[in-house]
Design a protein around this motif. Structure first.
Motif, PDB file in Angstrom:
ATOM      1  N   ARG A 561       8.022  -6.810  -7.439  1.00  0.00           N
ATOM      2  CA  ARG A 561       7.772  -7.594  -6.886  1.00  0.00           C
ATOM      3  C   ARG A 561       6.850  -6.807  -5.247  1.00  0.00           C
ATOM      4  O   ARG A 561       7.436  -6.451  -4.496  1.00  0.00           O
ATOM      5  N   VAL A 562       5.916  -6.845  -5.474  1.00  0.00           N
ATOM      6  CA  VAL A 562       5.069  -6.540  -3.907  1.00  0.00           C
ATOM      7  C   VAL A 562       4.674  -8.675  -2.947  1.00  0.00           C
ATOM      8  O   VAL A 562       3.185  -8.224  -3.597  1.00  0.00           O
ATOM      9  N   ALA A 563       5.481  -7.830  -1.676  1.00  0.00           N
ATOM     10  CA  ALA A 563       4.632  -9.148  -0.988  1.00  0.00           C
ATOM     11  C   ALA A 563       4.001  -8.732   0.255  1.00  0.00           C
ATOM     12  O   ALA A 563       4.321  -7.874   0.769  1.00  0.00           O
ATOM     13  N   LEU A 564       2.828  -8.744   0.234  1.00  0.00           N
ATOM     14  CA  LEU A 564       1.705  -8.412   1.573  1.00  0.00           C
ATOM     15  C   LEU A 564       1.600  -9.338   2.142  1.00  0.00           C
ATOM     16  O   LEU A 564       1.334 -10.226   2.149  1.00  0.00           O
ATOM     17  N   ALA A 565       1.137  -9.283   3.821  1.00  0.00           N
ATOM     18  CA  ALA A 565       1.777  -9.817   4.292  1.00  0.00           C
ATOM     19  C   ALA A 565      -0.030  -9.832   4.936  1.00  0.00           C
ATOM     20  O   ALA A 565      -0.944 -11.207   6.220  1.00  0.00           O
ATOM     21  N   SER A 566      -0.749  -8.855   4.915  1.00  0.00           N
ATOM     22  CA  SER A 566      -2.288  -8.642   5.120  1.00  0.00           C
ATOM     23  C   SER A 566      -2.845  -7.828   4.306  1.00  0.00           C
ATOM     24  O   SER A 566      -2.137  -6.483   3.996  1.00  0.00           O
ATOM     25  N   SER A 567      -4.565  -7.390   4.027  1.00  0.00           N
ATOM     26  CA  SER A 567      -5.169  -6.422   3.903  1.00  0.00           C
ATOM     27  C   SER A 567      -6.384  -6.706   4.220  1.00  0.00           C
ATOM     28  O   SER A 567      -7.044  -7.779   4.659  1.00  0.00           O
ATOM     29  N   ALA A 568      -6.843  -5.482   4.887  1.00  0.00           N
ATOM     30  CA  ALA A 568      -7.862  -5.374   5.545  1.00  0.00           C
ATOM     31  C   ALA A 568      -8.804  -4.764   4.459  1.00  0.00           C
ATOM     32  O   ALA A 568      -8.422  -2.975   4.972  1.00  0.00           O
ATOM     33  N   LEU A 569     -10.267  -4.759   4.210  1.00  0.00           N
ATOM     34  CA  LEU A 569     -10.866  -4.238   3.127  1.00  0.00           C
ATOM     35  C   LEU A 569      -9.753  -2.853   2.616  1.00  0.00           C
ATOM     36  O   LEU A 569     -10.613  -1.636   2.446  1.00  0.00           O
ATOM     37  N   ALA A 570      -8.452  -2.940   1.836  1.00  0.00           N
ATOM     38  CA  ALA A 570      -7.766  -1.990   1.492  1.00  0.00           C
ATOM     39  C   ALA A 570      -7.719  -1.899  -0.129  1.00  0.00           C
ATOM     40  O   ALA A 570      -8.028  -2.998  -0.297  1.00  0.00           O
ATOM     41  N   GLU A 571      -6.778  -0.600  -0.396  1.00  0.00           N
ATOM     42  CA  GLU A 571      -6.439  -1.226  -1.846  1.00  0.00           C
ATOM     43  C   GLU A 571      -4.596  -0.675  -1.856  1.00  0.00           C
ATOM     44  O   GLU A 571      -4.402   0.154  -1.152  1.00  0.00           O
TER      45      GLU A 571
END
Length: 652
Positions: A561-571
């Motif tokens: 399980r991976v929770a992201l706090a942010s993504s900006a034009l990313a992969e």
């Protein structure tokens, strides 16, 4: 309260025969509201705040600015197919007195749309209101926006109220007990006094008017704030000691929920009341109105509070008083004196209460209290949809220690009840629609949230709190410091240029985290960013997580399980024990436009990915998970992690 008066714009007094200086000026009429404490002057019919007279000062607004650049409502909109937003200072075309007696005055400035304006003006009817009360040291403003059925499609990128104060007076800014300081002057941001940095908002103060600020960075995004804490901010003058504050007593009309971040005050001196924006979220928080849908919403009221002191030596006196006034305003919400029928009063609203429990049998055999949970109502949608919801009202509270919650003063309508619990993954949603009618006091009883869980925790990194704050945030480059955030643990991530520190820490190879040995507070960089090769070239980064398995359960499925706090034009591309495989085991595709890395945020929007891991991908002994972010056109493309967890098979 004195009566409303009409003023000659050039003379700022009662109409009288023109002097020679006035003879060539155009004739305009202004609206002045006085209550013996201050005078508020508004242009007619535009509804722009052109003057605030208080405590012997003729005007607290920036008198060097044009009158339509002092205190105004604005928005950014775009017609279908047009990506670039159109900035619009909202100017009324019709003025009326809604109500006036000795205790209060409310005035309205309206601008209505009709088909002849298609493509030229945002298809909204807008009613801007201003209220002055007897004995009140400040004024209220709110706006009613209406898109009628069948009107053209459009997108709304931002709307707010902005106030530009006198730069010769207001030099000290405050938005929290530990976030206040002497600010630069506007001229300090312009060459040669200021040197632009990676984007226009960030400027290095090379030769500021106040020499004590030399060498600091100024960027308005360093003063952003989550809406849950964005209740009062503003400016102070030392001579005379006067405060000018923006108080927002409720979050109900803001978008994106309590974690949504917005601008507050910044160099100008400028003070903002943000109602809707894409900041720290991207286009997901810009509502699109399509197929002629009907929409109506009240933004505000917000309160512009004025205070003063006999003692100029201690600015905290004005700040402490502003905080007291903020609590008074919150206690008076919803205001009984706002006269628009679209703004519901207390007796027209309803309440919801209950108790939230957490059920995770891999942690405890008993249900746990959802202590400190965020519980709220927002328009119906999927679990977690509230963070992207931007058309309706939202109502939130924090649960008590035992998980009990009570949400008050809810506008009538249909909602879903949502929640998330710090310390647990995922989002809760009550399946049933909650319908609020006037006077309702609905008790929902015990609600149980079962967070995502397939098996026992084999290891975890971070804390599931929708933020990257627990990870390693480096010291800033000493050449690019905002001294406010030196020795400031809670906000150290707000320094400029932290993304560049990664390449200094990892010049040749990327981060490797070893479970059981590494410490995420020192060994996990707060953001997975690109490595700078030269001025215009960036290299993708691949992080590694190494962990031991004593054995692998054959023909079983593990869960990552991976929770992201942010993504900006990313992969995010994830591979298990095979960095060079042509196709990763998992990939998110291109996600996110929250720009939190560049905007000094520690989170943007929340993402949760639950990945099935075949036992054939794992080995007995040392395993490696590769986390690759392949998009590398910009230094600001990247990810922030919230929390990572590997679960064993059920019964492992």
């Amino acid at each position: 309260m004195e009566k409303l008066r009409s003023l000659c714009a050039c003379c700022m007094g009662p109409p009288r025969p023109a002097s020679p200086a006035c003879a060539t000026a155009g004739v305009t009429v202004k609206v002045e509201i006085k209550n013996g404490i201050f005078d508020l002057t508004l242009s007619n019919p535009d509804g722009i705040v052109t003057g605030v007279r208080y405590n012997g000062v003729d005007n607290l607004m920036e008198i060097l600015n044009k009158e339509d650049n002092r205190g105004y409502w604005d928005l950014v909109w775009n017609p279908p197919g047009q990506k670039t937003g159109i900035f619009d200072v909202i100017k009324g075309t019709e003025f009326r007195i809604v109500y006036q007696d000795e205790n209060q005055a409310e005035v309205s400035f309206t601008r209505n749309w009709d088909p002849s304006l298609e493509g030229k003006a945002v298809p909204l009817n807008i009613d801007k209101r201003f209220i002055v009360l007897r004995g009140s040291s400040g004024f209220y403003t709110y706006g009613i926006y209406e898109h009628k059925e069948g009107w053209p499609d459009f997108g709304l990128g931002e709307t707010r109220v902005a106030f530009k104060l006198r730069k010769d007076m207001f030099h000290y800014m405050a938005l929290a007990d530990d976030r206040q300081r002497i600010m630069p002057m506007p001229d300090d941001r312009l060459p040669p006094r200021g040197q632009p940095l990676a984007y226009p908002e960030a400027v290095l103060l090379v030769d500021p008017i106040n020499p004590e600020l030399r060498g600091e960075v100024d960027d308005k995004y360093q003063y952003s704030c989550e809406d849950q804490y964005n209740n009062v901010h503003g400016w102070m003058s030392f001579d005379p000691p006067i405060g000018f504050w923006q108080i927002t007593p409720s979050d109900e009309f803001r978008t994106g929920g309590p974690l949504k971040q917005n601008l507050t005050s910044h160099v100008g001196p400028t003070m903002l009341a943000m109602f809707l924006s894409a900041h720290y979220a991207g286009d997901d928080l810009s509502p699109k109105f399509t197929n002629g849908e009907y929409w109506k919403k009240v933004h505000g009221p917000v309160f512009m509070y004025l205070n003063s002191s006999w003692d100029a030596s201690d600015p905290t006196m004005l700040w402490e008083d502003a905080k007291v006034q903020m609590m008074i305003e919150k206690g008076n919400w919803p205001y009984c004196f706002a006269l628009s029928e679209d703004f519901q009063k207390t007796e027209q609203r309803g309440c919801v209460s209950g108790r939230l429990l957490v059920r995770d049998r891999y942690i405890d055999d008993q249900d746990l209290y959802a202590s400190g949970a965020y519980v709220g109502l927002a328009l119906p949608g999927e679990a977690g949809s509230w963070q992207r919801e931007c058309k309706g009202y939202q109502f939130w509270c924090r649960a008590d220690v035992d998980g009990s919650f009570y949400i008050r003063n809810i506008v009538t309508g249909n909602y879903n009840l949502y929640a998330w619990v710090p310390g647990f993954l995922g989002d809760y949603k009550l399946d049933a629609t909650v319908t609020i009618a006037s006077g309702d006091d609905i008790y929902l009883g015990d609600l149980v949230y079962e967070p995502p869980r397939d098996g026992p925790t084999m290891w975890e990194i971070g804390v599931p709190d929708r933020s990257a704050a627990e990870f390693y945030v480096p010291d800033p480059n000493p050449n690019y410091v905002n001294r406010l955030y030196v020795n400031h643990p809670a906000d150290r991530f707000r320094q400029y240029g932290l993304w560049e520190r990664y390449a200094e820490l990892y010049p040749d190879s990327d981060l490797v985290y070893t479970v059981g040995q590494s410490d995420y507070s020192t060994d996990w960089f707060y953001a997975q960013v690109n490595r700078k090769i030269d001025d215009n070239t960036y290299q993708p980064t691949t992080w590694q997580i190494k962990f031991d398995l004593d054995s692998v359960s054959p023909s079983s499925t593990y869960k990552f399980r991976v929770a992201l706090a942010s993504s900006a034009l990313a992969e995010l591309q994830i591979s298990f024990n095979d960095q060079d495989r042509a196709v990763p085991h998992f990939a998110t595709g291109l996600i996110g436009r929250d720009n939190a890395i560049a905007r000094h945020g520690i989170h943007g929007l929340y993402w949760l990915f639950n990945i099935d891991v075949a036992s054939a991908w794992l080995v007995q002994g040392v395993n490696t998970i590769y986390l690759k972010q392949p998009r590398s056109q910009s230094p600001f493309q990247g990810l922030m992690y919230d929390y990572l967890r590997l679960e064993g098979p059920c019964g492992c």
